[in-house]
Design a protein around this motif. Structure first.
Motif, PDB file in Angstrom:
ATOM      1  N   ILE A 215      47.178 -20.014  11.002  1.00  0.00           N
ATOM      2  CA  ILE A 215      46.060 -20.633  10.280  1.00  0.00           C
ATOM      3  C   ILE A 215      46.110 -22.166  10.280  1.00  0.00           C
ATOM      4  N   LEU A 216      46.987 -22.762  11.104  1.00  0.00           N
ATOM      5  CA  LEU A 216      46.991 -24.215  11.217  1.00  0.00           C
ATOM      6  C   LEU A 216      45.652 -24.663  11.786  1.00  0.00           C
ATOM      7  N   TYR A 217      45.178 -25.838  11.375  1.00  0.00           N
ATOM      8  CA  TYR A 217      43.849 -26.258  11.818  1.00  0.00           C
ATOM      9  C   TYR A 217      43.662 -27.764  11.732  1.00  0.00           C
ATOM     10  N   ASN A 282      51.791 -32.580  10.071  1.00  0.00           N
ATOM     11  CA  ASN A 282      52.768 -32.710  11.153  1.00  0.00           C
ATOM     12  C   ASN A 282      52.096 -32.523  12.507  1.00  0.00           C
ATOM     13  N   MET A 283      51.232 -31.514  12.628  1.00  0.00           N
ATOM     14  CA  MET A 283      50.514 -31.289  13.873  1.00  0.00           C
ATOM     15  C   MET A 283      49.569 -32.451  14.181  1.00  0.00           C
ATOM     16  N   GLN A 284      48.993 -33.020  13.157  1.00  0.00           N
ATOM     17  CA  GLN A 284      48.111 -34.178  13.346  1.00  0.00           C
ATOM     18  C   GLN A 284      48.867 -35.348  13.952  1.00  0.00           C
ATOM     19  N   SER A 285      50.092 -35.565  13.469  1.00  0.00           N
ATOM     20  CA  SER A 285      50.905 -36.666  13.998  1.00  0.00           C
ATOM     21  C   SER A 285      51.359 -36.388  15.431  1.00  0.00           C
ATOM     22  N   LYS A 321      46.526 -37.216  22.087  1.00  0.00           N
ATOM     23  CA  LYS A 321      47.588 -38.156  22.460  1.00  0.00           C
ATOM     24  C   LYS A 321      47.956 -37.974  23.929  1.00  0.00           C
ATOM     25  N   LYS A 322      48.414 -39.026  24.557  1.00  0.00           N
ATOM     26  CA  LYS A 322      48.720 -38.992  25.994  1.00  0.00           C
ATOM     27  C   LYS A 322      50.035 -38.268  26.277  1.00  0.00           C
ATOM     28  N   ASN A 323      51.058 -38.579  25.525  1.00  0.00           N
ATOM     29  CA  ASN A 323      52.386 -38.035  25.834  1.00  0.00           C
ATOM     30  C   ASN A 323      52.821 -37.034  24.765  1.00  0.00           C
ATOM     31  N   ILE A 324      52.342 -35.811  24.910  1.00  0.00           N
ATOM     32  CA  ILE A 324      52.696 -34.735  23.988  1.00  0.00           C
ATOM     33  C   ILE A 324      53.743 -33.863  24.661  1.00  0.00           C
ATOM     34  N   SER A 325      54.734 -33.442  23.884  1.00  0.00           N
ATOM     35  CA  SER A 325      55.791 -32.615  24.457  1.00  0.00           C
ATOM     36  C   SER A 325      55.213 -31.317  25.023  1.00  0.00           C
ATOM     37  N   LYS A 326      55.885 -30.774  26.001  1.00  0.00           N
ATOM     38  CA  LYS A 326      55.433 -29.536  26.636  1.00  0.00           C
ATOM     39  C   LYS A 326      55.290 -28.419  25.612  1.00  0.00           C
ATOM     40  N   LYS A 327      56.153 -28.442  24.594  1.00  0.00           N
ATOM     41  CA  LYS A 327      56.143 -27.417  23.553  1.00  0.00           C
ATOM     42  C   LYS A 327      54.800 -27.374  22.806  1.00  0.00           C
ATOM     43  N   LYS A 330      49.781 -27.450  24.882  1.00  0.00           N
ATOM     44  CA  LYS A 330      48.714 -26.449  24.962  1.00  0.00           C
ATOM     45  C   LYS A 330      48.089 -26.196  23.596  1.00  0.00           C
ATOM     46  N   LEU A 331      48.922 -26.074  22.558  1.00  0.00           N
ATOM     47  CA  LEU A 331      48.411 -25.820  21.220  1.00  0.00           C
ATOM     48  C   LEU A 331      47.547 -26.978  20.730  1.00  0.00           C
ATOM     49  N   CYS A 332      48.005 -28.203  20.966  1.00  0.00           N
ATOM     50  CA  CYS A 332      47.231 -29.376  20.535  1.00  0.00           C
ATOM     51  C   CYS A 332      45.834 -29.362  21.136  1.00  0.00           C
ATOM     52  N   ARG A 333      45.759 -29.107  22.442  1.00  0.00           N
ATOM     53  CA  ARG A 333      44.451 -29.108  23.103  1.00  0.00           C
ATOM     54  C   ARG A 333      43.553 -28.011  22.538  1.00  0.00           C
ATOM     55  N   LYS A 334      44.109 -26.838  22.321  1.00  0.00           N
ATOM     56  CA  LYS A 334      43.304 -25.741  21.779  1.00  0.00           C
ATOM     57  C   LYS A 334      42.799 -26.071  20.377  1.00  0.00           C
ATOM     58  N   MET A 335      43.645 -26.674  19.541  1.00  0.00           N
ATOM     59  CA  MET A 335      43.249 -26.993  18.171  1.00  0.00           C
ATOM     60  C   MET A 335      42.144 -28.048  18.117  1.00  0.00           C
TER      61      MET A 335
END
Length: 365
Positions: A215-217, A282-285, A321-327, A330-335
């Motif tokens: 439910i993170l958003y 945290n996800m926002q950062s 963000k340009k340099n997001i960890s591989k971990k 994918k989640l960042c882009r989907k969110m």
């Protein structure tokens, strides 16, 4: 269908639910919920019932199974979640018997304000309203302007009640109003409230036996503050009175909502909401360049630009963000992916965008 299986995060005794009917109402942060459902469905490889060639089920027509992409008689799906005018009998035939039904409401006065500004350009009877503050002028004498048979008139009176499939022009004292509200209560396991969005998500997580990660958003389809009028007490009262049925609906489910929170536990709810907000921050950062939404013209990637109302650029979006960890990449882009782009990613061929749909409807009118 009101029963809820409440469980703790640490000692689950239930199985995560995967059969979902989300009744997507207008101007209620439902696009944010849709993003949560898209991610959950993708993660678990669930079968969506998507509209055939549009991002809605031919709204404002009543939902019909034939509107589902590639539908054949007897087909069963896991998730139905796009805009529709609700038709329980038709929806029910697409889903398993133990499907969880949920929806979300918003304070009707503020929903009316948002709908007036968002849809005003495609509601012809509003074009003759003069003055700088058209909303205030409309509410001064709504019956002077409102035409119940006018094109797109449903957007400006008891929109929630209309979305649920009922006559939004009923008299408030008509016994059918209370009867229909009771029917909604019987059919939906959870009715969320926009004003208590995080608390609502915690209740949803509990009903669905999901994890906090599910439910993170980020807030999607958000209007710029500069386009949001600040309703005075007088305007607020007028908007509430004009939308009396929606006000009754909201008051009813506001009461049921807090009964569910009480059953969940107020202290437990407070802790869980705090943890959800901490995880979202945290996800926002991690994901968002600058840590906040930006104007449409400042969004760098076309794939992250949200659809805009006709003639406006009032809906904000995000830069990744340009340099997001591989971990987390994918989640960042989907969110951060807006609804139309996500639908395309999920295989929905949107040969008609919202913009062209509105233009076409105006020409038809």
């Amino acid at each position: 269908m009101n029963g809820s299986h409440f469980t703790s995060e640490l000692s689950k005794t239930c199985t995560p639910r995967e059969d979902i009917m989300f009744m997507k109402t207008h101007k209620t942060a439902s696009s944010t919920i849709l993003n949560i459902l898209f991610r959950f469905g993708q993660k678990h490889r669930l079968k969506f019932a998507f509209p055939n060639g549009r991002n809605d089920f031919y709204y404002p027509s009543y939902f019909d199974r034939s509107q589902v992409k590639d539908y054949r008689p007897g087909m069963c799906f896991n998730i139905v979640c796009n805009h529709m005018r609700f038709n329980y009998e038709e929806v029910h035939k697409l889903l398993p018997e133990d499907t969880i039904y949920f929806t979300i409401l918003r304070n009707p006065a503020y929903l009316f304000e948002s709908s007036f500004h968002y849809f005003g350009r495609v509601i012809p009877f509003t074009w003759k309203i003069s003055g700088e503050d058209k909303l205030a002028e409309f509410l001064r004498e709504p019956n002077r302007y409102y035409d119940p048979s006018g094109f797109n008139s449903h957007y400006l009176k008891n929109l929630l009640f209309f979305d649920f499939g009922y006559d939004n022009d009923l008299d408030i004292n008509d016994p059918k109003v209370k009867k229909h509200i009771k029917t909604i209560d019987e059919r939906f396991h959870l009715v969320m409230l926009l004003e208590y969005f995080d608390e609502s998500l915690i209740l949803l997580k509990d009903v669905m036996c999901w994890d906090l990660d599910d439910i993170l958003y980020f807030k999607l389809n958000v209007r710029k503050d500069s386009t949001v009028s600040r309703m005075t007490g007088d305007l607020y009262e007028k908007a509430s009175n004009w939308n009396k049925i929606d006000s009754m609906l909201y008051q009813y489910f506001n009461a049921t909502f807090w009964k569910k929170v009480e059953r969940y536990g107020f202290e437990r709810m407070e802790r869980d909401v705090e943890e959800l907000r901490r995880r979202n921050d945290n996800m926002q950062s991690i994901c968002i360049d600058g840590g906040h939404p930006v104007d449409a013209n400042a969004i760098q990637e076309a794939s992250l630009k949200p659809w805009q109302p006709l003639g406006e650029r009032s809906i904000m979006g995000y830069n990744l963000k340009k340099n997001i960890s591989k971990k987390h990449r994918k989640l960042c882009r989907k969110m951060l992916t807006p609804e139309l782009q996500y639908l395309s990613e999920l295989g929905v061929n949107l040969w008609i965008t919202k913009l062209w749909s509105y233009i076409r409807d105006l020409l038809k009118w």
